[in-house]
Design an enzyme around this catalytic site. Sequence first.
Site, PDB file in Angstrom:
ATOM      1  N   ARG A   1     -12.319  -3.563  21.239  1.00 19.01           N
ATOM      2  CA  ARG A   1     -11.276  -4.579  21.019  1.00 19.01           C
ATOM      3  C   ARG A   1     -10.297  -4.578  22.185  1.00 19.01           C
ATOM      4  O   ARG A   1      -9.922  -3.499  22.671  1.00 19.01           O
ATOM      5  CB  ARG A   1     -10.478  -4.224  19.771  1.00 19.01           C
ATOM      6  CG  ARG A   1     -11.144  -4.626  18.493  1.00 19.01           C
ATOM      7  CD  ARG A   1     -10.242  -4.165  17.359  1.00 19.01           C
ATOM      8  NE  ARG A   1     -10.752  -4.589  16.091  1.00 19.01           N
ATOM      9  CZ  ARG A   1     -10.298  -4.131  14.929  1.00 19.01           C
ATOM     10  NH1 ARG A   1      -9.320  -3.226  14.911  1.00 19.01           N
ATOM     11  NH2 ARG A   1     -10.781  -4.560  13.797  1.00 19.01           N
TER      12      ARG A   1
ATOM     13  N   PHE B   1       0.828  -1.212   0.000  1.00 15.82           N
ATOM     14  CA  PHE B   1       0.000   0.000   0.000  1.00 15.82           C
ATOM     15  C   PHE B   1       0.866   1.268   0.000  1.00 15.82           C
ATOM     16  O   PHE B   1       0.824   2.067  -0.949  1.00 15.82           O
ATOM     17  CB  PHE B   1      -0.939  -0.080   1.217  1.00 15.82           C
ATOM     18  CG  PHE B   1      -1.540   1.211   1.664  1.00 15.82           C
ATOM     19  CD1 PHE B   1      -2.124   2.095   0.762  1.00 15.82           C
ATOM     20  CD2 PHE B   1      -1.546   1.548   3.021  1.00 15.82           C
ATOM     21  CE1 PHE B   1      -2.693   3.287   1.189  1.00 15.82           C
ATOM     22  CE2 PHE B   1      -2.117   2.726   3.456  1.00 15.82           C
ATOM     23  CZ  PHE B   1      -2.680   3.613   2.546  1.00 15.82           C
ATOM     24  N   ILE B   2       1.689   1.450   1.002  1.00 15.98           N
ATOM     25  CA  ILE B   2       2.478   2.685   1.103  1.00 15.98           C
ATOM     26  C   ILE B   2       3.651   2.645   0.119  1.00 15.98           C
ATOM     27  O   ILE B   2       3.914   3.614  -0.604  1.00 15.98           O
ATOM     28  CB  ILE B   2       2.966   2.903   2.553  1.00 15.98           C
ATOM     29  CG1 ILE B   2       1.768   3.032   3.504  1.00 15.98           C
ATOM     30  CG2 ILE B   2       3.866   4.150   2.637  1.00 15.98           C
ATOM     31  CD1 ILE B   2       2.107   3.039   4.987  1.00 15.98           C
TER      32      ILE B   2
ATOM     33  N   TYR C   1       4.642  -6.778  17.389  1.00 15.24           N
ATOM     34  CA  TYR C   1       4.825  -5.805  16.287  1.00 15.24           C
ATOM     35  C   TYR C   1       5.533  -4.551  16.785  1.00 15.24           C
ATOM     36  O   TYR C   1       6.500  -4.079  16.180  1.00 15.24           O
ATOM     37  CB  TYR C   1       3.447  -5.459  15.710  1.00 15.24           C
ATOM     38  CG  TYR C   1       3.476  -4.435  14.606  1.00 15.24           C
ATOM     39  CD1 TYR C   1       3.855  -4.795  13.313  1.00 15.24           C
ATOM     40  CD2 TYR C   1       3.109  -3.114  14.845  1.00 15.24           C
ATOM     41  CE1 TYR C   1       3.867  -3.855  12.294  1.00 15.24           C
ATOM     42  CE2 TYR C   1       3.121  -2.169  13.830  1.00 15.24           C
ATOM     43  CZ  TYR C   1       3.504  -2.551  12.560  1.00 15.24           C
ATOM     44  OH  TYR C   1       3.519  -1.614  11.551  1.00 15.24           O
TER      45      TYR C   1
HETATM   46  C1  UD2 Z   1      -3.042   1.232  14.305  1.00 18.54           C
HETATM   47  C2  UD2 Z   1      -2.245   0.480  13.248  1.00 18.54           C
HETATM   48  C3  UD2 Z   1      -1.517  -0.672  13.867  1.00 18.54           C
HETATM   49  C4  UD2 Z   1      -0.682  -0.216  15.070  1.00 18.54           C
HETATM   50  C5  UD2 Z   1      -1.587   0.544  16.053  1.00 18.54           C
HETATM   51  C6  UD2 Z   1      -0.775   1.141  17.179  1.00 18.54           C
HETATM   52  C7  UD2 Z   1      -3.411   0.687  11.139  1.00 18.54           C
HETATM   53  C8  UD2 Z   1      -4.274  -0.021  10.129  1.00 18.54           C
HETATM   54  N1  UD2 Z   1      -3.129  -0.041  12.236  1.00 18.54           N
HETATM   55  O1  UD2 Z   1      -4.054   0.418  14.827  1.00 18.54           O
HETATM   56  O2  UD2 Z   1      -0.666  -1.248  12.907  1.00 18.54           O
HETATM   57  O3  UD2 Z   1       0.363   0.601  14.606  1.00 18.54           O
HETATM   58  O4  UD2 Z   1      -2.222   1.633  15.386  1.00 18.54           O
HETATM   59  O5  UD2 Z   1      -1.611   1.717  18.142  1.00 18.54           O
HETATM   60  O6  UD2 Z   1      -2.959   1.787  10.930  1.00 18.54           O
HETATM   61  N2  UD2 Z   1     -12.501   0.018  14.343  1.00 18.54           N
HETATM   62  C9  UD2 Z   1     -13.884  -0.049  14.344  1.00 18.54           C
HETATM   63  N3  UD2 Z   1     -14.508  -0.799  13.378  1.00 18.54           N
HETATM   64  C10 UD2 Z   1     -13.805  -1.489  12.427  1.00 18.54           C
HETATM   65  C11 UD2 Z   1     -12.376  -1.417  12.436  1.00 18.54           C
HETATM   66  C12 UD2 Z   1     -11.757  -0.662  13.419  1.00 18.54           C
HETATM   67  O7  UD2 Z   1     -14.565   0.540  15.194  1.00 18.54           O
HETATM   68  O8  UD2 Z   1     -14.414  -2.140  11.569  1.00 18.54           O
HETATM   69  C13 UD2 Z   1     -11.836   0.858  15.360  1.00 18.54           C
HETATM   70  C14 UD2 Z   1     -10.759   0.134  16.132  1.00 18.54           C
HETATM   71  O9  UD2 Z   1     -11.301  -0.570  17.222  1.00 18.54           O
HETATM   72  C15 UD2 Z   1      -9.871   1.316  16.551  1.00 18.54           C
HETATM   73  C16 UD2 Z   1     -10.002   2.298  15.383  1.00 18.54           C
HETATM   74  O10 UD2 Z   1     -11.176   1.908  14.671  1.00 18.54           O
HETATM   75  O11 UD2 Z   1     -10.371   1.915  17.719  1.00 18.54           O
HETATM   76  C17 UD2 Z   1      -8.822   2.263  14.439  1.00 18.54           C
HETATM   77  O12 UD2 Z   1      -8.574   0.918  14.087  1.00 18.54           O
HETATM   78  P1  UD2 Z   1      -7.420   0.473  13.049  1.00 18.54           P
HETATM   79  O13 UD2 Z   1      -7.402  -1.011  13.067  1.00 18.54           O
HETATM   80  O14 UD2 Z   1      -7.590   1.166  11.755  1.00 18.54           O
HETATM   81  O15 UD2 Z   1      -6.099   1.095  13.658  1.00 18.54           O
HETATM   82  P2  UD2 Z   1      -5.459   1.048  15.150  1.00 18.54           P
HETATM   83  O16 UD2 Z   1      -5.326   2.471  15.579  1.00 18.54           O
HETATM   84  O17 UD2 Z   1      -6.156   0.094  16.028  1.00 18.54           O
END
Ligand code: UD2
Length: 317
Positions: free
Chosen positions: A273, A16-17, A147
């Site tokens: 989550r 992607f990036i 990770y």
């Molecule tokens: C991000 C990074 C991960 C890691 C992390 C560190 C991405 C894709 N992932 O995870 O690699 O670096 O940061 O903290 O950039 N959510 C929903 N519904 C959905 C999917 C997600 O509510 O269908 C919520 C999820 O629970 C979270 C937020 O959206 O609160 C962002 O989720 P994510 O998986 O895009 O990224 P994150 O911040 O958990």
Amino acid sequence: MDVGIGSVLITGGAGFIGSHLAQALATKGCRVTVLDNLTSGHLENIKDFMKDITFVEGDIRDKDLLKKITQHCDVVFHQAAVVSVTKTVDDPVGSALVNELGTLAVLDAARQNNVKRVVLASSSAVYGDDPQLPKIESMPPNPLSPYAVQKLTNELYADLYNELYGMETVCLRYFNVFGPRQDPSSPYSGVISIFMRLATEGRTAVIFGDGEQTRDFVFVGDVVQANILAATGNAAGEIFNVGTGKAISVNALWALISRMAGDEQKPTYEPARAGDVMHSLAGVTKGYDRLMFQASVPLTDGLSQTLAWYRNHLTAQ
Ligand code: UD2
């Protein structure tokens, strides 16, 4: 625009990036070699500019291959990794072989071939769940997943190569990157890619927790710009956040995306989550002061470009 870099290697350049970086650098006249084992990268991501680059299908654990393709290379952009936090939780050893030893192999091949600079993709994950906001580069790291430990280890190796061997390295801590080509197929894909697919298909989203958690979403074009500045700027041995300095809640994000898609739908809610951090926000002062990096694509512009891509892409399948 000539960026003053002749020849580059992009590991993970079909991802992607990495693919956006490859396309931008090829357009700017650099000689671009992409190395990708196509585990999570796709040829589809690079097909439009394949004639302008050299594509090598291979693995960052292959030392001989790395030694060969880093010859006569000015800058290496190291984007290849097992990018799913969940995969590293399920397979800490296998993922470390890629994310730690693979990175070490990239650094060492670059050192042996006198590459001028290696720019490494790190992650905001190294900050963990420290509630202090914004997250700034000088905060003590608090990795909470394999990770995050792997990315932090890479930062330490990068610093070591800079200090011990005098090979310039720069680490970029990506916050929540989004944009065209982000793969929505896993439940742990970036939330914007998941929401885009659902909105395009007229379905509603599942929000985990109360939806008031916030994230700093940075458009992939800005991440490309940060990489170019990291390769060319006065930044050797440094670590920089790559974010916008602004955050939005998941509730507001879904409202925005579903409105843009023209079909406003109420989300459904499921329990938060495990391990989800409540708020994430990048401190952007160091990047601006040292690199003149400032994310320039407003969230709504980035979202509409991304939505257009998903519409074309999903209907084309
Ligand atoms: C991000 C990074 C991960 C890691 C992390 C560190 C991405 C894709 N992932 O995870 O690699 O670096 O940061 O903290 O950039 N959510 C929903 N519904 C959905 C999917 C997600 O509510 O269908 C919520 C999820 O629970 C979270 C937020 O959206 O609160 C962002 O989720 P994510 O998986 O895009 O990224 P994150 O911040 O958990």
